[in-house]
Write a protein that holds these residues in place. Sequence first.
Motif: not given
Lengths: 438, 532, 185
Positions: A437-438, C5, C7-9
């Motif tokens: 997922s970005h 940066r 980053r989503d889990r």
Amino acid sequence: MLFLLVTTLLKFVFLVLLFIMPLATLLTWMERRQSALTQDRLGPWRASFFSIGGKPVRLLGLLHPIADAIKMLFKEPFTPASADKRLHAIAPLVGYVMALVVMSVIPFGPDIPTSILPFVSEETIAKYPVVPLQVVRLDAGILWMFALASLGVYGAALAGWASNNRFALLGGLRASAQAISYEVALGLTVVGILIAFGATEPSAIVNAQNQAGGLGLPLWGILVQPLGALLFFIASVAETKRTPFDVPEGESEIIGYFVEYSSMGFGMFMLGEFVEIVVLSAVFSTLFLGGWDLPWIMGNDSIWLGFTTLTPDSVGVGTFHLVHMLLGMGIWGAKIFFLCALQLQIRWTLPRFRYDQVMNLGWKMLLPLALANIFVSAAVIWWDPSLTAMTVLGLGFIGLVILVAVAGPRRRTAHADHGHGSHASHSTDSHGHPATSH
Amino acid sequence: MPSLTLDGKKVDFQPGETIIQAATRENVEIPYYCWHPRLSVAANCRMCLVEVEKAPKLMPACQTAATDGMVVHTQNEKVKDAQRAVHEFLLVNHPIDCPICDQAGECKLQDYYMEYQLAPSRVVEHKVNKPRLEELGPHVVYNAERCIVCTRCVRFMDEVAQNPQLGVFNRGDHSEIGCAPGVVLDDAYSLNTVDVCPVGALTSTIFRFKQRAWNLKRSDSVCGGCARGCNIHVDQRSGVVYRLLPRDNDAVNKSWLCDEGRLTYNRPNEGKITEALIREGQDAPTTTDGVAALNKAVELLKPLANAGKGVAATLSLHATVEEAYVFGRFVKDVLKADTIGLVGLLPGGQDDLLRVADKNPNRAGVMAVFADMGLKPVDERELMQRMKSGTVKAWLAVGHETSFGPELALAAKGLEVVVHVAYARGPIAEVARVTLPGVSWVQTDGTWVNVQQRAQRLKAGFLPEHDAKPTHAWLMDIASRLGVAYAWPSMTTIRAEIESQLPSFREAKLTQVPPTGTQLPWAVPAEAASKI
Amino acid sequence: MGVVRVRDRVEYSLYERSFVPEILRGLAITLGHFFSNAFGNKETRNLQTVRYPEEQRVYPARYRGQHRLLQREDGSSRCVACYMCSTACPAYCIHIVAAESPDNRIEKYPAAFEIDLLRCIYCGLCVEACPEDAIRMDTGVHTPPFFTRDDAVVGRIDLLSLMGRAGTAPAYGAQNYREGKPRGA
């Protein structure tokens, strides 16, 4: 009576002094050498006690366990002033002894007819027609095994409590909690085997596994109960309290229940851990790998050696049984050795779990899967008591795991995450959802 | 009130003030070397140049009188350019020998270089060589190469010390500070020239090379050299005092401190004891554990405590007001001594500026406490008489600061019991059965009253080492072991009790003495006046 | 400026959460190392171990070994006792007692210069800080072993007697970048 005593003593001597202890000692060396080579190091190799022709004899470092034993024996056995002295002293023995006692019901070779033994009277032969290569043949052997294995955790718990050290106590508590959690899964996975073979006596299970099944394959537990084998192996690694399940020892955080042990007290814990590896490997090979037997090669009255086939008629009853026995023990030993090496390699492959992960895995993964395994197994047995359907199911499961492992979807690595749109086909997981997922 | 515009901000000023004074009050920083708030204006360093609108050139802020409606810029490009140029000019012949310069770390050349210049040197010629190790006097060494000829030292000697021993000799880049032939910089205030020197040209022989400035930790205290009680900074490292520097106090010492006072920097270090001493028989004292010594002292004092006969207790005139009060309570409640003594230093040199003859910093305070408590002290001579005649058999000596140390020690040789509390090993410690380690005034929290009847606060600059404890703590320990428990958890409680119990201190507000002291409502003696 | 940066889990799928294939792959990697090291030939082996007393690693040219003090041409210490090294030292291991030098041109010299090698962390900040190039760590020598803590305190004389890595003589002269610069009388 004397006959029983002598044979039991001989079996005991073989099992403990000639097999388990040397193997456990060897494992201390293997652990270090294997991990070293896995990590591109050399490991211990320097120890030498004498030299031949001016060059010290080092034997690849095989003398290190001896040096370690000497060192540990001569270190000061230190007991903290505030410790519970008696419990502190006996705690290392508990786990160690319990692990050894479990071995007493493991069959380590085929039955030997008493008639081929020397110095045996006719009455004795009549009274005891065979000598089982198993220290005790108990009808409820499996239950005995698990009952005593559960007592082993007292070693860690007592050590943690008696040390009067909060880190030791934490380690002991963690060890108890973990051992109890995984014993549930351990016991339930075995139920599948018991259903399949309808026996609780280990040598009967071994014999049942080595009958030819419907597909021309032996009925080994790992083929009949592959999920059970996997769960049992995971749970047994957790029972040994080794990486990735070594939270009770967690060197980098709490050191563990043996933090207050030195000298041979610590040595007992360390050796006990390796004895546990050996014992659980033996149990695993008994339940899932056909114990001492090897189908197609070893039969009850023929041994196929590739170039020739031995039968009691061709070489004589005595020689045949001697070869049969030695081969059986060798195969048994080889299986155990393989499993031990596998456990060591797993230790040097996986990082330690967090404590919540340990508990989640035990209660939320292994336990439901073990229960499901029981119900599915029971249903299949009810439908086809000949185990053929179960074997097919098992082979299907193994095939699925291999297929998924080899050809399963891969998550794109972080490097490929940016700017490589052409790999889009790999970015979906097995459910077809975008994997990242970005 | 007239006002000027300083960097676009309206600033009020008193008539007669200069721009730099107005700016300083407004916390606008204008760099300067030669200007000093307490000296006349020379305007020779040119570091304080600022732009004044309608003036044809930049003006020195230290000299230009502020006028109503004046518009001053201190931050614009023109001023910054001038500061950069002036600073580069000041550094043209500077040897940049900071590694061996004592001023490094507190040098204005370093600070201003970083703030106003920060450019590499463009000098390719040889720098002018001048004398570098000129001993102007017993305490001052002059390095002409580092000197920027700001003449602060010359002006100090002329205007404050009023002893014009220094002057500027030669011209241009050969000019240097010096004494006329036959003159030596031996004034009693000569070390102030080192303080006012903004660079490392003048260094003090008593501090030279002892420590680097940035290693020292600073605490506020009061000079114990005489009864003037000049305000000082104590610079120490690891419990060793390296120097005493004047601390501004308009009511006492302005910005100055006499050489004699500075030389007392070694008192807290010399012979310092941090472990208790105990003496058995005729042997020399040996160090021992603090608790063991305390027990020994109690054991020695116990039989005397209630006898009320033949017991002498003396206090040094260097003790603080609080210590004097605790001592008074102790001798009245616990020891019941029949001879109370005050010991101190003999009068010494004095002058019109700061130094007074009385060399005991707290005579006024101790005397007031004793008078209020009804204690009638005897002096050293009387004390020795009583020791020799046998009327005094035991002696509790608190403080070792006395000119009669050896004589007292000789007289005390025959006494059965001598218990001593001191921070240095003096003659009395040699004859005492037990010496308990105290702390010097730079480690003491307390109050001194100077000759002007001004109560000034001593701050404990650093913690006592090993077994050392403040005097009042020792006395309280002994008292509690002799059955009298005082409820003084902190210094504040002692001060509050003094305020409430002693009439002289009723108005004193001892608990809230500001950093520059409080004037007590007592009659000020005539000799307290100063011309400084 | 570092860029953070976020980053989503990552949500793992069931397949990934089973971990079985990944464990097998991990085992393949570790076993690959093991077998190539244990049973392989010279090309496949990748052992990094240096068998110390018999084999010795060559230290890089800028290896920070034990300190030494450099000498002037007359054999006296170049150090002027400016305390820069002891100020820069994060371990507080340098103890200096400065004194008036008998040589008027030098003014200040270290009456005592001691380094407590047990405290020293060999960071090299003292060398960086020295304005006189008087201390270097180019001896290429390890900290020697000690029998008492006092032995670990190395004094000025010992420090002056140590040689540079080249092993010839204490370096001076050509390396002195101040040479020829006008300074003092």
